[in-house]
Scaffold this motif. Structure first.
Motif, PDB file in Angstrom:
ATOM      1  N   GLU A  93       0.860  -1.181   0.000  1.00 42.20           N
ATOM      2  CA  GLU A  93       0.000   0.000   0.000  1.00 42.20           C
ATOM      3  C   GLU A  93       0.901   1.237   0.000  1.00 42.20           C
ATOM      4  OE1 GLU A  93      -3.546   2.158   2.590  1.00 42.20           O
ATOM      5  OE2 GLU A  93      -2.851   0.152   3.161  1.00 42.20           O
TER       6      GLU A  93
ATOM      7  N   ASN B 209      -0.513   7.509   2.536  1.00 41.29           N
ATOM      8  CA  ASN B 209       0.187   6.459   3.272  1.00 41.29           C
ATOM      9  C   ASN B 209       1.549   6.208   2.637  1.00 41.29           C
ATOM     10  OD1 ASN B 209       1.151   4.255   4.634  1.00 41.29           O
ATOM     11  ND2 ASN B 209      -0.640   2.972   4.324  1.00 41.29           N
TER      12      ASN B 209
ATOM     13  N   SER C 112      -3.760   0.616  -3.892  1.00 39.63           N
ATOM     14  CA  SER C 112      -4.485   1.742  -3.301  1.00 39.63           C
ATOM     15  C   SER C 112      -3.738   3.064  -3.493  1.00 39.63           C
ATOM     16  CB  SER C 112      -4.745   1.500  -1.807  1.00 39.63           C
ATOM     17  OG  SER C 112      -5.754   2.350  -1.324  1.00 39.63           O
TER      18      SER C 112
ATOM     19  N   GLY D  70      -5.465   6.045  -2.223  1.00 39.88           N
ATOM     20  CA  GLY D  70      -5.819   6.055  -0.813  1.00 39.88           C
ATOM     21  C   GLY D  70      -7.272   5.699  -0.567  1.00 39.88           C
TER      22      GLY D  70
ATOM     23  N   ASN E 133     -13.970   2.075   3.292  1.00 39.18           N
ATOM     24  CA  ASN E 133     -12.717   2.798   3.495  1.00 39.18           C
ATOM     25  C   ASN E 133     -12.809   3.773   4.661  1.00 39.18           C
ATOM     26  OD1 ASN E 133     -11.175   1.617   1.419  1.00 39.18           O
ATOM     27  ND2 ASN E 133     -12.272   2.806  -0.100  1.00 39.18           N
TER      28      ASN E 133
ATOM     29  N   MET F 192      -9.339   5.515   6.965  1.00 37.49           N
ATOM     30  CA  MET F 192      -8.567   6.205   5.931  1.00 37.49           C
ATOM     31  C   MET F 192      -9.022   7.652   5.751  1.00 37.49           C
ATOM     32  SD  MET F 192      -8.334   3.107   3.127  1.00 37.49           S
ATOM     33  CE  MET F 192      -6.978   3.781   2.171  1.00 37.49           C
TER      34      MET F 192
ATOM     35  N   THR G 213      -5.653  13.140   6.209  1.00 31.42           N
ATOM     36  CA  THR G 213      -5.786  12.682   4.828  1.00 31.42           C
ATOM     37  C   THR G 213      -6.644  13.640   4.001  1.00 31.42           C
ATOM     38  OG1 THR G 213      -7.688  11.245   5.341  1.00 31.42           O
ATOM     39  CG2 THR G 213      -5.478  10.279   5.508  1.00 31.42           C
TER      40      THR G 213
END
Length: 349
Positions: free
Chosen positions: A185, A190, A212, A215, A242, A247, A252
């Motif tokens: 990932e 990330n 991913s 994300g 998700n 996430m 983010t």
């Protein structure tokens, strides 16, 4: 420089040519509660292959995906690089239908071959490291499959860097089939793989195929601050899936804001900016992209043509930066450089 799907890259230390974006097929089928029905999945496959793409990614644990690909690839098999994975449980309640051990390895590969309607796999990943099977058992089993011609190349996913580096060292010393790729990932939200996994891959000759890269859709701009409230589980969608994985956070969403700003400056979509950043990271061979509609897929493929300015790349790097942690931060610090090298200047070639 703009890329195309037929601007191929070598996979790790092999001579295998793969497209710079791999088609992820976890969205093929609706076993997850979301995804593409067979006709729609076929359009996705045809769109990717029609643009010159040759790198297809699936897994034994992706439900209908392998079965669909068995149908879709019949007329293209030799021109495709078909990758699948094993270790996730195939039959709940059967203790040996999951794991990295030889029994599951052999059974899972035979099942994948039947579902994919092929007599060999181009690339086989150990999907998830189980911390129970001896390294030598895994490596010898993989090597046996390569010698039998059922698998051409072997690879790793979702494992600690120290385990992967140990596996590669054992394979090299024993003359067994070496690892050629690493799936991790990796995205602007990330970047943990930059601590050890990606530097290890570059040192050991493993091509990196990030999954991913958007994300979980956060970098596409579809999430808002209202999504910070955890879903109650009543809606079986990838959006709630998700968000439930954590996430969607203030951090983010802040990264997604900068991605959106850069996209506005360039005149493209946030998804294209996030993929363009990923495509050009050191060590990355081919990010794995997924889609549920041909329009989504075409938009993602257009990321190959997006070029980021040095300033835009720097802004994306800054907002998404992580601490590398010990010992990396210590070794990169001014004090350590001073006590080990002083004023010494060494030119690297």
């Amino acid at each position: 420089m703009a890329l195309t799907l037929d601007t191929y890259r070598l996979l790790g230390r092999s001579g295998l040519r793969v497209s710079p974006l791999a088609l992820g097929t976890a969205t093929f089928g609706t076993d997850w509660g979301w995804g593409a029905e067979q006709d729609d999945a076929r359009k996705l496959f045809d769109t990717y292959v029609g643009r010159g793409g040759n790198f297809i990614d699936t897994a034994a644990g992706y439900g209908e995906s392998e079965r669909m690909l068995g149908e879709f690839t019949r007329d293209h098999r030799e021109s495709l690089v078909l990758a699948t994975k094993y270790t996730t449980q195939r039959r709940p309640g059967d203790p040996n239908s999951g794991g990295a051990h030889r029994k599951n390895l052999m059974a899972s590969v035979e099942n994948s071959l039947r579902q994919l309607r092929t007599d060999y796999l181009d690339l086989l990943y150990v999907h998830v490291w189980d911390f129970a099977t001896p390294a030598e058992e895994v490596l010898r089993g993989l090597d046996d499959l390569v010698r039998q011609g059922k698998v051409l190349y072997v690879a790793m996913s979702n494992a600690p860097a120290w385990e992967i580096s140990r596996l590669q060292a054992i394979a090299d010393l024993r003359g067994w089939s070496p690892l050629m790729a690493l799936q991790v990932e990796y995205s602007l939200i990330n970047r943990d793989a930059e601590r050890d996994l990606i530097p290890m891959a570059r040192a050991l000759g493993l091509g990196v195929a990030p999954y991913s890269p958007l994300g979980g859709g956060v970098l596409s701009g579809k999430y808002r601050r209202s999504d910070l409230t955890s879903p109650d589980g009543s809606e079986s969608t990838r959006r709630s899936f998700n968000a439930g994985l954590g996430m969607v956070t203030e951090r983010t969403l802040g990264i997604a804001d900068v991605v959106r700003e850069v996209a506005t400056e360039i005149g493209c979509t946030p998804s294209q900016v996030a993929l363009a950043w990923n495509l050009r990271q050191p060590g990355v061979t081919a990010p794995v992209i997924g889609a549920r509609t041909p329009e989504q897929l075409l938009g993602n493929l257009d990321a190959l043509e997006v070029e980021l300015s040095p300033d835009q790349s720097a802004r994306l790097d800054a907002v998404s930066a992580i601490s590398l942690g010990y010992p990396h931060d210590l070794l990169a610090g001014a004090h350590i450089r001073a006590v080990t090298s002083g004023d010494l200047k060494v030119e690297s070639r």
